[in-house]
Design a protein around this motif. Structure first.
Motif, PDB file in Angstrom:
ATOM      1  N   GLY A 177       0.859  -1.222  -0.060  1.00 38.57           N
ATOM      2  CA  GLY A 177       0.007  -0.024  -0.051  1.00 38.57           C
ATOM      3  C   GLY A 177       0.942   1.260   0.118  1.00 38.57           C
ATOM      4  O   GLY A 177       0.346   2.305  -0.172  1.00 38.57           O
ATOM      5  N   ARG A 178       2.110   1.174   0.233  1.00 37.19           N
ATOM      6  CA  ARG A 178       2.995   2.322   0.390  1.00 37.19           C
ATOM      7  C   ARG A 178       3.271   2.789  -0.980  1.00 37.19           C
ATOM      8  O   ARG A 178       3.440   4.083  -1.465  1.00 37.19           O
ATOM      9  N   VAL A 179       3.539   2.027  -1.907  1.00 35.01           N
ATOM     10  CA  VAL A 179       3.635   2.190  -3.477  1.00 35.01           C
ATOM     11  C   VAL A 179       2.128   1.522  -3.958  1.00 35.01           C
ATOM     12  O   VAL A 179       1.672   0.478  -3.293  1.00 35.01           O
ATOM     13  N   LYS A 180       1.797   2.031  -4.884  1.00 34.60           N
ATOM     14  CA  LYS A 180       0.425   1.556  -5.342  1.00 34.60           C
ATOM     15  C   LYS A 180       0.717   0.823  -6.998  1.00 34.60           C
ATOM     16  O   LYS A 180       1.219   1.329  -7.649  1.00 34.60           O
ATOM     17  N   LEU A 181       0.023  -0.335  -6.699  1.00 34.96           N
ATOM     18  CA  LEU A 181       0.233  -0.978  -7.907  1.00 34.96           C
ATOM     19  C   LEU A 181      -1.397  -1.689  -8.369  1.00 34.96           C
ATOM     20  O   LEU A 181      -2.177  -1.601  -7.441  1.00 34.96           O
ATOM     21  N   PRO A 182      -1.627  -1.554  -9.908  1.00 32.74           N
ATOM     22  CA  PRO A 182      -2.970  -1.845 -10.167  1.00 32.74           C
ATOM     23  C   PRO A 182      -3.159  -3.553  -9.760  1.00 32.74           C
ATOM     24  O   PRO A 182      -2.391  -4.300  -9.346  1.00 32.74           O
ATOM     25  N   ARG A 183      -4.431  -3.659  -9.907  1.00 36.01           N
ATOM     26  CA  ARG A 183      -5.056  -4.982  -9.791  1.00 36.01           C
ATOM     27  C   ARG A 183      -5.498  -5.405 -10.773  1.00 36.01           C
ATOM     28  O   ARG A 183      -6.866  -5.483 -11.127  1.00 36.01           O
ATOM     29  N   ASP A 192     -10.851 -14.563 -16.085  1.00 31.81           N
ATOM     30  CA  ASP A 192      -9.508 -14.594 -16.812  1.00 31.81           C
ATOM     31  C   ASP A 192      -8.685 -13.648 -15.753  1.00 31.81           C
ATOM     32  O   ASP A 192      -9.061 -12.758 -15.371  1.00 31.81           O
ATOM     33  N   PHE A 193      -7.424 -13.650 -16.194  1.00 32.52           N
ATOM     34  CA  PHE A 193      -6.170 -13.112 -15.494  1.00 32.52           C
ATOM     35  C   PHE A 193      -5.284 -12.294 -16.580  1.00 32.52           C
ATOM     36  O   PHE A 193      -5.284 -12.792 -17.756  1.00 32.52           O
ATOM     37  N   SER A 194      -4.516 -11.188 -16.052  1.00 32.29           N
ATOM     38  CA  SER A 194      -3.360 -10.636 -16.818  1.00 32.29           C
ATOM     39  C   SER A 194      -2.612 -10.137 -15.786  1.00 32.29           C
ATOM     40  O   SER A 194      -2.925  -9.354 -14.851  1.00 32.29           O
ATOM     41  N   PHE A 195      -1.183 -10.568 -15.925  1.00 27.07           N
ATOM     42  CA  PHE A 195      -0.258 -10.299 -15.137  1.00 27.07           C
ATOM     43  C   PHE A 195       1.179  -9.323 -15.575  1.00 27.07           C
ATOM     44  O   PHE A 195       1.849  -8.639 -14.939  1.00 27.07           O
ATOM     45  N   SER A 196       0.614  -9.087 -17.132  1.00 27.33           N
ATOM     46  CA  SER A 196       2.087  -8.426 -17.702  1.00 27.33           C
ATOM     47  C   SER A 196       2.319  -7.119 -17.265  1.00 27.33           C
ATOM     48  O   SER A 196       3.249  -6.520 -17.273  1.00 27.33           O
ATOM     49  N   GLY A 197       0.994  -6.387 -17.075  1.00 24.20           N
ATOM     50  CA  GLY A 197       0.856  -4.868 -16.916  1.00 24.20           C
ATOM     51  C   GLY A 197       1.543  -4.609 -15.490  1.00 24.20           C
ATOM     52  O   GLY A 197       2.156  -3.661 -15.394  1.00 24.20           O
ATOM     53  N   ALA A 225      -0.850  -7.444  -4.609  1.00 31.92           N
ATOM     54  CA  ALA A 225      -1.631  -7.207  -5.961  1.00 31.92           C
ATOM     55  C   ALA A 225      -2.067  -8.785  -6.477  1.00 31.92           C
ATOM     56  O   ALA A 225      -3.226  -8.845  -6.761  1.00 31.92           O
ATOM     57  N   VAL A 226      -0.953  -9.516  -6.497  1.00 26.84           N
ATOM     58  CA  VAL A 226      -1.212 -10.710  -7.153  1.00 26.84           C
ATOM     59  C   VAL A 226      -2.153 -11.776  -6.513  1.00 26.84           C
ATOM     60  O   VAL A 226      -3.302 -12.300  -6.947  1.00 26.84           O
ATOM     61  N   VAL A 227      -2.091 -11.598  -4.988  1.00 30.14           N
ATOM     62  CA  VAL A 227      -2.980 -12.330  -4.006  1.00 30.14           C
ATOM     63  C   VAL A 227      -4.380 -11.649  -4.130  1.00 30.14           C
ATOM     64  O   VAL A 227      -5.356 -12.517  -4.270  1.00 30.14           O
ATOM     65  N   ASP A 228      -4.352 -10.250  -4.182  1.00 25.69           N
ATOM     66  CA  ASP A 228      -5.786  -9.859  -4.575  1.00 25.69           C
ATOM     67  C   ASP A 228      -6.648 -10.543  -5.548  1.00 25.69           C
ATOM     68  O   ASP A 228      -7.646 -10.823  -5.619  1.00 25.69           O
ATOM     69  N   VAL A 229      -5.795 -10.307  -6.715  1.00 25.31           N
ATOM     70  CA  VAL A 229      -6.425 -11.064  -7.831  1.00 25.31           C
ATOM     71  C   VAL A 229      -6.751 -12.422  -7.608  1.00 25.31           C
ATOM     72  O   VAL A 229      -7.889 -12.833  -8.218  1.00 25.31           O
ATOM     73  N   LEU A 230      -5.936 -13.082  -7.281  1.00 22.71           N
ATOM     74  CA  LEU A 230      -5.969 -14.846  -7.408  1.00 22.71           C
ATOM     75  C   LEU A 230      -7.243 -15.055  -6.335  1.00 22.71           C
ATOM     76  O   LEU A 230      -8.189 -15.779  -6.617  1.00 22.71           O
ATOM     77  N   VAL A 231      -7.358 -14.095  -5.233  1.00 22.96           N
ATOM     78  CA  VAL A 231      -8.459 -14.464  -4.290  1.00 22.96           C
ATOM     79  C   VAL A 231      -9.642 -14.170  -4.749  1.00 22.96           C
ATOM     80  O   VAL A 231     -10.693 -14.815  -4.807  1.00 22.96           O
TER      81      VAL A 231
END
Ligand code: KG4
Ligand code: ZN
Length: 314
Positions: A177-183, A192-197, A225-231
């Motif tokens: 959360g200190r740096v912000k990355l997209p989900r 479906d998923f996408s992780f390249s971005g 971020a990865v865990v948020d999307v997978l969950v």
């Protein structure tokens, strides 16, 4: 080695991590040469550990793919040869079927049907599993696999191969959360998923310059971020199929944060999540033997005289 009454009677893995570490990734030629060197001693060791002789083997299962052609061919040629010599069937197994069924090897296994989240270095998929050989794809990655994203991000952060565990360890020292990355695609409405971005976003953050604490924070945010999307997608798959059991398989399933979050979310929904034993999360022969035994029992194996080397790298 799997026995239909006694269960897993022996298993051994020869890890090639040390071999490839100096190169920062798997070198295909080194991988297949090492397979040639290791396969016979490993086979003998497993027989000895199980306390059985070759003549007691009912069938020989092997990984038919996907994977590196050279490495697959070593296993396939060896397995087909042993089976031919013994007059037993050889059973080619899809690598992912091995992962998919691996939680059934645990002491307290799930019952069919269940939803499986397959997260490895090469695949990210959600499947509905109704029985051995009855799999319905619910969603998959459109680009990088989750493990691949871990590995590439780890490389960007200067961490050693294999990147996933190294990145997870660094993440423990940081705060998400200190740096912000997209989900990416969390609210796409499909499975479906996408992780390249995500990897590109990490690259941009790295290029701005990071101190030690910043690196750890970025690792933590990436993992979150990865865990948020997978969950999020796993829960959506359970809603869609109206199932309550989730099975997590593949190397990324070893991730502690992913397990914590899934355990919590499923407990709140009166569902349950199942994992393979930690030793059976990453690639291993036991899950292939088990999948072979299930296919044999279900009448899905090839007859004993149909020997052909069936590898499919992709
Ligand atoms: O299933 P696996 O052993 O091999 C493939 O079939 O790909 O999965 C390997 C992947 C690698 O990308 C590795 O970085 C990742 O699983 N991995 C992890 C962790 N342990 C292994 N990723 C995140 N956290 C972990 N603890
Ligand atoms: Zn795998």
């Amino acid at each position: 080695m799997y026995h239909d009454q006694r269960g897993l009677v022996a298993h051994a893995v020869h890890s090639q991590i040390d071999l490839h570490q100096a190169y920062g990734g798997v070198v295909p030629e080194l991988a297949s040469r090492d397979h040639v060197r290791r396969i016979v001693p490993l086979y003998r060791q497993v027989l000895a550990d199980a306390g059985i002789v070759a003549a007691d083997i009912d069938a020989v299962a092997y990984t038919a793919g996907p994977g590196l052609a050279g490495a697959l061919l070593v296993g396939a040629a060896f397995a087909e040869s042993v089976a031919l010599a013994l007059g037993r069937p050889a059973i080619p197994i899809h690598h992912l079927e091995g992962h998919l069924l691996s939680p059934l090897l645990s002491a307290d296994p799930p019952a069919y049907p269940f939803v499986a989240l397959l997260v490895s270095g090469g695949h990210t998929q959600l499947m509905r599993v109704s029985a051995v050989g009855e799999y319905e794809m619910l969603g998959e990655t459109l680009d990088d696999a989750a493990g691949e994203a871990f590995d590439k991000t780890a490389k960007l952060l200067g961490l050693p191969y294999p990147g996933g565990p190294a990145l997870a360890a660094l993440a423990q020292q940081g705060t998400p959360g200190r740096v912000k990355l997209p989900r990416p695609m969390l609210n796409s409405g499909d499975l479906d998923f996408s992780f390249s971005g995500l990897k590109t976003a990490v690259l941009n953050a790295v290029n701005k310059g990071l101190d030690e604490a910043g690196r750890a924070d970025l690792a933590a945010e990436f993992q979150e971020a990865v865990v948020d999307v997978l969950v999020g997608k796993s829960l959506a798959a359970l809603r869609q199929t109206r199932l309550k059991q989730l099975v997590v398989a593949g190397g990324v399933g070893a991730n502690r944060r992913l397990r914590e979050r899934l355990d919590l979310e499923l407990a709140q929904r009166k569902g349950r999540v199942f994992y393979p034993e930690l030793a059976l999360c990453t690639d291993n022969g036991a899950m292939i033997a088990f999948a072979g035994a299930q296919r044999l029992a279900a009448g899905l194996a090839h007859p004993a005289d149909a020997h052909e080397i069936a590898v499919r790298p992709r």
